[in-house]
Write a protein that holds these residues in place. Sequence first.
Motif, PDB file in Angstrom:
ATOM      1  N   VAL A  39       0.846  -1.195   0.000  1.00  0.00           N
ATOM      2  CA  VAL A  39       0.000   0.000   0.000  1.00  0.00           C
ATOM      3  C   VAL A  39       0.881   1.244   0.000  1.00  0.00           C
ATOM      4  O   VAL A  39       0.644   2.183  -0.764  1.00  0.00           O
ATOM      5  CB  VAL A  39      -0.983  -0.007   1.197  1.00  0.00           C
ATOM      6  N   ILE A  57       1.267   4.155  -3.003  1.00  0.00           N
ATOM      7  CA  ILE A  57       1.049   5.576  -2.752  1.00  0.00           C
ATOM      8  C   ILE A  57       2.284   6.404  -3.109  1.00  0.00           C
ATOM      9  O   ILE A  57       2.159   7.454  -3.735  1.00  0.00           O
ATOM     10  CB  ILE A  57       0.662   5.798  -1.268  1.00  0.00           C
ATOM     11  N   LEU A  79      -4.946   4.281   2.404  1.00  0.00           N
ATOM     12  CA  LEU A  79      -5.357   4.538   1.022  1.00  0.00           C
ATOM     13  C   LEU A  79      -6.383   5.664   0.949  1.00  0.00           C
ATOM     14  O   LEU A  79      -6.300   6.524   0.075  1.00  0.00           O
ATOM     15  CB  LEU A  79      -5.949   3.279   0.400  1.00  0.00           C
ATOM     16  N   LEU A 139      -4.545   5.102  -7.191  1.00  0.00           N
ATOM     17  CA  LEU A 139      -5.211   5.039  -5.898  1.00  0.00           C
ATOM     18  C   LEU A 139      -6.721   4.875  -5.989  1.00  0.00           C
ATOM     19  O   LEU A 139      -7.301   4.159  -5.172  1.00  0.00           O
ATOM     20  CB  LEU A 139      -4.868   6.284  -5.066  1.00  0.00           C
ATOM     21  N   LEU A 177      -8.525   1.890  -4.113  1.00  0.00           N
ATOM     22  CA  LEU A 177      -9.459   2.190  -3.041  1.00  0.00           C
ATOM     23  C   LEU A 177     -10.804   1.491  -3.283  1.00  0.00           C
ATOM     24  O   LEU A 177     -11.394   0.925  -2.353  1.00  0.00           O
ATOM     25  CB  LEU A 177      -9.651   3.698  -2.887  1.00  0.00           C
TER      26      LEU A 177
END
Length: 163
Positions: A104, A108, A141, A154, A158
């Motif tokens: 994760v 990002i 997230l 993202l 998500l």
Amino acid sequence: MTVSELIRRLESADPEVVDAAIQELGRQRARAAAPALLDLLRTSDDATIRNAAALALSDMAVPDLLGVVAGLLDDPRTAHSRGTLLYALGTDDYDCRPLLPRLVELAITGGWEVRVSAAGLISQIEGEMDADVFDRAHERLRTAHAADPANEVLGPLLELFEE
């Protein structure tokens, strides 16, 4: 050339010789070379050699690849060359659930290739997940997406967490 000869070539000072040996060992799926390739993956300062070793080990479905790559994801030597390491884990042979928080974070903060590769690995995770780990990853997230709603990686990631 025999597997033993190819393994000996992994010790060459010439990176082209080493890379060619790795490629051939991977092509042959020579699992006898796995310990030498894992060592090379752990210790090499050459991103090309590390990437070739990771891909060869992935082709051989060597279980220890997951742990070695997990360690390399935090190694400063791989700061600008993690995409192929992640790609090497993108087969059904590797359960990336233990890497979820790191994946994760890479989805990002990584460069484009790393973000896409991390997101791809996350999307392949199946099975039961520790609820606290999942919730923390989901919240991370959500926060990142709120800060950068136009991020192409993202949003879909998500959505995956919210299914």
